[in-house]
Design a protein around this motif. Structure first.
Motif, PDB file in Angstrom:
ATOM      1  N   PRO A  15      -1.861  -6.433   3.430  1.00  0.00           N
ATOM      2  CA  PRO A  15      -1.732  -7.466   4.457  1.00  0.00           C
ATOM      3  C   PRO A  15      -1.534  -6.919   5.872  1.00  0.00           C
TER       4      PRO A  15
ATOM      5  N   GLN B 280      -3.838  -6.896   9.698  1.00  0.00           N
ATOM      6  CA  GLN B 280      -5.001  -7.515  10.339  1.00  0.00           C
ATOM      7  C   GLN B 280      -6.220  -6.592  10.336  1.00  0.00           C
TER       8      GLN B 280
ATOM      9  N   ASP C 211       3.070 -17.953   3.262  1.00  0.00           N
ATOM     10  CA  ASP C 211       4.387 -17.415   2.881  1.00  0.00           C
ATOM     11  C   ASP C 211       5.278 -18.546   2.382  1.00  0.00           C
TER      12      ASP C 211
ATOM     13  N   VAL D 240     -11.545 -27.415   5.724  1.00  0.00           N
ATOM     14  CA  VAL D 240     -12.463 -27.636   4.596  1.00  0.00           C
ATOM     15  C   VAL D 240     -11.645 -28.164   3.419  1.00  0.00           C
TER      16      VAL D 240
ATOM     17  N   ASP E  68      -6.461 -11.195   3.027  1.00  0.00           N
ATOM     18  CA  ASP E  68      -5.242 -11.406   2.226  1.00  0.00           C
ATOM     19  C   ASP E  68      -5.527 -12.145   0.916  1.00  0.00           C
TER      20      ASP E  68
ATOM     21  N   HIS F 201       1.066  -6.194  15.711  1.00  0.00           N
ATOM     22  CA  HIS F 201       1.000  -4.744  15.930  1.00  0.00           C
ATOM     23  C   HIS F 201       0.049  -4.057  14.953  1.00  0.00           C
TER      24      HIS F 201
ATOM     25  N   ASP G  91     -12.650 -23.129  10.621  1.00  0.00           N
ATOM     26  CA  ASP G  91     -11.276 -22.658  10.802  1.00  0.00           C
ATOM     27  C   ASP G  91     -10.367 -23.808  11.186  1.00  0.00           C
ATOM     28  N   ASP G  92      -9.286 -23.992  10.420  1.00  0.00           N
ATOM     29  CA  ASP G  92      -8.332 -25.071  10.761  1.00  0.00           C
ATOM     30  C   ASP G  92      -7.139 -24.535  11.540  1.00  0.00           C
ATOM     31  N   ASP G  93      -7.191 -23.227  11.886  1.00  0.00           N
ATOM     32  CA  ASP G  93      -6.216 -22.653  12.821  1.00  0.00           C
ATOM     33  C   ASP G  93      -4.760 -22.743  12.371  1.00  0.00           C
ATOM     34  N   THR G  94      -4.503 -22.435  11.116  1.00  0.00           N
ATOM     35  CA  THR G  94      -3.107 -22.356  10.647  1.00  0.00           C
ATOM     36  C   THR G  94      -2.888 -21.013   9.955  1.00  0.00           C
TER      37      THR G  94
ATOM     38  N   GLY H 201     -12.438 -19.854   6.971  1.00  0.00           N
ATOM     39  CA  GLY H 201     -11.196 -19.209   7.414  1.00  0.00           C
ATOM     40  C   GLY H 201     -11.444 -18.270   8.574  1.00  0.00           C
TER      41      GLY H 201
ATOM     42  N   ALA I 100     -10.316 -11.473   8.936  1.00  0.00           N
ATOM     43  CA  ALA I 100     -11.359 -11.246   7.920  1.00  0.00           C
ATOM     44  C   ALA I 100     -12.579 -12.116   8.218  1.00  0.00           C
TER      45      ALA I 100
HETATM   46  C1  LIG Z   1       5.097 -13.272  10.399  1.00  0.00           C
HETATM   47  C2  LIG Z   1       3.952 -12.325  10.169  1.00  0.00           C
HETATM   48  C3  LIG Z   1       3.762 -11.270  11.037  1.00  0.00           C
HETATM   49  C4  LIG Z   1       2.689 -10.401  10.840  1.00  0.00           C
HETATM   50  N1  LIG Z   1       2.531  -9.367  11.700  1.00  0.00           N
HETATM   51  C5  LIG Z   1       1.488  -8.532  11.551  1.00  0.00           C
HETATM   52  C6  LIG Z   1       1.294  -7.450  12.449  1.00  0.00           C
HETATM   53  O1  LIG Z   1       2.082  -7.240  13.388  1.00  0.00           O
HETATM   54  N2  LIG Z   1       0.222  -6.646  12.250  1.00  0.00           N
HETATM   55  C7  LIG Z   1      -0.670  -6.840  11.215  1.00  0.00           C
HETATM   56  O2  LIG Z   1      -1.629  -6.074  11.102  1.00  0.00           O
HETATM   57  N3  LIG Z   1      -0.486  -7.848  10.336  1.00  0.00           N
HETATM   58  C8  LIG Z   1       0.548  -8.694  10.477  1.00  0.00           C
HETATM   59  N4  LIG Z   1       0.750  -9.709   9.581  1.00  0.00           N
HETATM   60  C9  LIG Z   1      -0.202  -9.861   8.461  1.00  0.00           C
HETATM   61  C10 LIG Z   1      -1.509 -10.484   8.960  1.00  0.00           C
HETATM   62  O3  LIG Z   1      -1.238 -11.651   9.690  1.00  0.00           O
HETATM   63  C11 LIG Z   1      -2.432 -10.800   7.781  1.00  0.00           C
HETATM   64  O4  LIG Z   1      -2.555  -9.689   6.922  1.00  0.00           O
HETATM   65  C12 LIG Z   1      -3.825 -11.179   8.312  1.00  0.00           C
HETATM   66  O5  LIG Z   1      -3.736 -12.232   9.246  1.00  0.00           O
HETATM   67  C13 LIG Z   1      -4.736 -11.582   7.153  1.00  0.00           C
HETATM   68  O6  LIG Z   1      -5.974 -11.984   7.673  1.00  0.00           O
HETATM   69  P1  LIG Z   1      -6.916 -13.001   6.881  1.00  0.00           P
HETATM   70  O7  LIG Z   1      -8.102 -13.168   7.750  1.00  0.00           O
HETATM   71  O8  LIG Z   1      -7.080 -12.557   5.472  1.00  0.00           O
HETATM   72  O9  LIG Z   1      -6.058 -14.361   6.789  1.00  0.00           O
HETATM   73  P2  LIG Z   1      -5.375 -15.255   7.938  1.00  0.00           P
HETATM   74  O10 LIG Z   1      -5.115 -14.473   9.183  1.00  0.00           O
HETATM   75  O11 LIG Z   1      -4.217 -15.952   7.299  1.00  0.00           O
HETATM   76  O12 LIG Z   1      -6.501 -16.319   8.298  1.00  0.00           O
HETATM   77  C14 LIG Z   1      -6.890 -17.320   7.388  1.00  0.00           C
HETATM   78  C15 LIG Z   1      -7.514 -18.425   8.201  1.00  0.00           C
HETATM   79  O13 LIG Z   1      -8.101 -19.386   7.318  1.00  0.00           O
HETATM   80  C16 LIG Z   1      -7.825 -20.675   7.800  1.00  0.00           C
HETATM   81  N5  LIG Z   1      -7.917 -21.611   6.670  1.00  0.00           N
HETATM   82  C17 LIG Z   1      -7.186 -21.603   5.509  1.00  0.00           C
HETATM   83  N6  LIG Z   1      -7.561 -22.618   4.714  1.00  0.00           N
HETATM   84  C18 LIG Z   1      -8.555 -23.266   5.378  1.00  0.00           C
HETATM   85  C19 LIG Z   1      -9.353 -24.419   5.065  1.00  0.00           C
HETATM   86  N7  LIG Z   1      -9.197 -25.093   3.918  1.00  0.00           N
HETATM   87  N8  LIG Z   1     -10.261 -24.849   5.980  1.00  0.00           N
HETATM   88  C20 LIG Z   1     -10.440 -24.172   7.166  1.00  0.00           C
HETATM   89  N9  LIG Z   1      -9.711 -23.077   7.506  1.00  0.00           N
HETATM   90  C21 LIG Z   1      -8.792 -22.631   6.616  1.00  0.00           C
HETATM   91  C22 LIG Z   1      -6.424 -20.565   8.408  1.00  0.00           C
HETATM   92  O14 LIG Z   1      -6.181 -21.543   9.369  1.00  0.00           O
HETATM   93  C23 LIG Z   1      -6.503 -19.175   9.058  1.00  0.00           C
HETATM   94  O15 LIG Z   1      -6.957 -19.262  10.403  1.00  0.00           O
HETATM   95  C24 LIG Z   1       1.803 -10.598   9.745  1.00  0.00           C
HETATM   96  C25 LIG Z   1       1.999 -11.655   8.858  1.00  0.00           C
HETATM   97  C26 LIG Z   1       3.054 -12.525   9.066  1.00  0.00           C
HETATM   98  C27 LIG Z   1       3.262 -13.646   8.101  1.00  0.00           C
END
Ligand SMILES: Cc1cc2nc3c(=O)[nH]c(=O)nc-3n(C[C@H](O)[C@H](O)[C@H](O)COP(=O)(O)OP(=O)(O)OC[C@H]3O[C@@H](n4cnc5c(N)ncnc54)[C@H](O)[C@@H]3O)c2cc1C
Length: 298
Positions: A273, A275, A112, A79, A267, A45, A32-35, A9, A13
């Motif tokens: 939640p 960044q 979500d 993955v 997350d 922000h 990373d599958d970029d979704t 991912g 994080a």
């Molecule tokens: C609409 C929206 C707006 C937001 N705005 C803000 C903001 O302004 N400021 C802020 O601080 N936070 C914001 N957030 C919250 C923030 O995006 C998250 O808290 C943060 O991105 C979490 O980081 P993470 O690394 O845990 O997960 P994520 O950012 O979700 O990253 C997870 C990654 O894992 C990858 N992945 C998942 N499964 C697989 C797999 N099987 N194989 C390979 N890759 C995989 C996904 O593609 C993704 O790239 C927002 C959230 C949303 C929904």
């Protein structure tokens, strides 16, 4: 090749975890599958020095940092499975490749689940949002709707009132606001409409009105919604990890899960939640990986 650590991912994080591991002379592979969750948003922000950047821009700058280190490999790949063996983990990708790593950090994030209302996807991330801390500033003092289609919205509505006093709550025909909560909202001049929504109307991602099945229409420029969350990837179940009781992976204060060699951050482990919090949690998990490695090999 047996990698020291695989990070699954590439959100904040996983990116920060990979940076610390790579600089810690671990052979690390990041998948990373970029979704990501925030793919719909135009501006992110609350991350100091990165306030207002597009998520894709954040990611581009992060990969530029990672590319400086020959210890970090990146696979832009989905993955599909992680199989534990006696001494390492096998990681299988959608493209049929197989990789081996001694330790795993799960940073796959959440997804979500939006209320099923016509037009929702047209406005989510541009004029309808989930998190007032992230997007409240841009909506300050506007006439807002709060779509409380799922329970436990009351505290979030209270929070939104910090940014605008002009809020109408729509429950889309559900009993998501209790009579006591309605009474409190009424004292604050926050109207609650319990009629079923037909569709959301607007143009170019900009909400203009909410149309109800009874023919009524409510003009609003933007708003917030309550939504549900689920794990973006099934690996917590696959690896038999303990849950934190709220849908997240249970971790200790440094990102270790209930299974030796598996760490989690961001997350998907119930982090606040944001960044910057996810990036910090990724750092903690990476430092645990490094300290567990040194404890075993020193
Ligand atoms: C609409 C929206 C707006 C937001 N705005 C803000 C903001 O302004 N400021 C802020 O601080 N936070 C914001 N957030 C919250 C923030 O995006 C998250 O808290 C943060 O991105 C979490 O980081 P993470 O690394 O845990 O997960 P994520 O950012 O979700 O990253 C997870 C990654 O894992 C990858 N992945 C998942 N499964 C697989 C797999 N099987 N194989 C390979 N890759 C995989 C996904 O593609 C993704 O790239 C927002 C959230 C949303 C929904």
């Amino acid at each position: 090749m047996l990698y020291d650590c695989a990070v699954i991912g590439g959100g904040p994080a996983g990116l920060n975890a990979s940076l610390i591991l790579g600089r810690g002379r671990q052979q690390v592979i990041l998948f990373d599958d970029d979704t990501p969750r925030n793919a719909v948003t135009q501006e992110s922000h609350n991350f100091i020095s990165r306030d207002g950047v597009h998520p894709a821009e954040f990611k581009k700058a992060s990969y530029e940092d990672l590319n400086k280190y020959p210890t970090i490999s990146v696979q832009r790949n989905h993955v599909v499975d992680i199989v534990p063996t006696a001494s390492y983990f096998q990681i299988q990708t959608e493209k049929g490749q197989q990789y081996e790593a001694q330790r795993i950090i799960l940073t796959t994030g959440l997804k979500d689940i939006l209320p099923e209302i016509e037009g929702m996807h047209q406005f989510y991330g541009t004029s309808l949002f989930g998190c007032p801390y992230c997007d409240g500033w841009e909506l300050k003092d506007l006439p807002l709707v709060y779509i409380a289609a799922y329970p436990h919205a009351f505290n979030s509505i209270k929070m939104v009132s910090n940014w605008s006093k002009d809020i109408v709550v729509c429950t889309n025909g559900k009993e998501t606001i209790s009579p006591q909560e309605k009474a409190i909202l009424s004292q604050k001049n926050i109207q609650v409409i319990e009629d079923e929504i037909l569709r959301l109307q607007g143009e170019g991602g900009q909400l203009k009105s909410i149309q109800f099945k009874n023919g009524n229409e409510l003009h609003r420029q933007a708003g917030f919604i309550s939504y549900k969350l689920q794990q973006a990837a099934p690996f917590a179940g696959r690896l038999d990890l303990e849950s934190n009781g709220m849908g997240g992976i249970k971790i200790d204060p440094y990102g270790r899960t209930s299974r030796k060699g598996v760490y989690a951050a961001g997350d998907n482990a119930g982090g606040l939640p944001q960044q910057i919090v996810a990036a910090a949690e990724g750092s903690k998990a990476a430092i645990s990986v490094l300290s567990d490695h040194v404890a075993e090999t020193f």
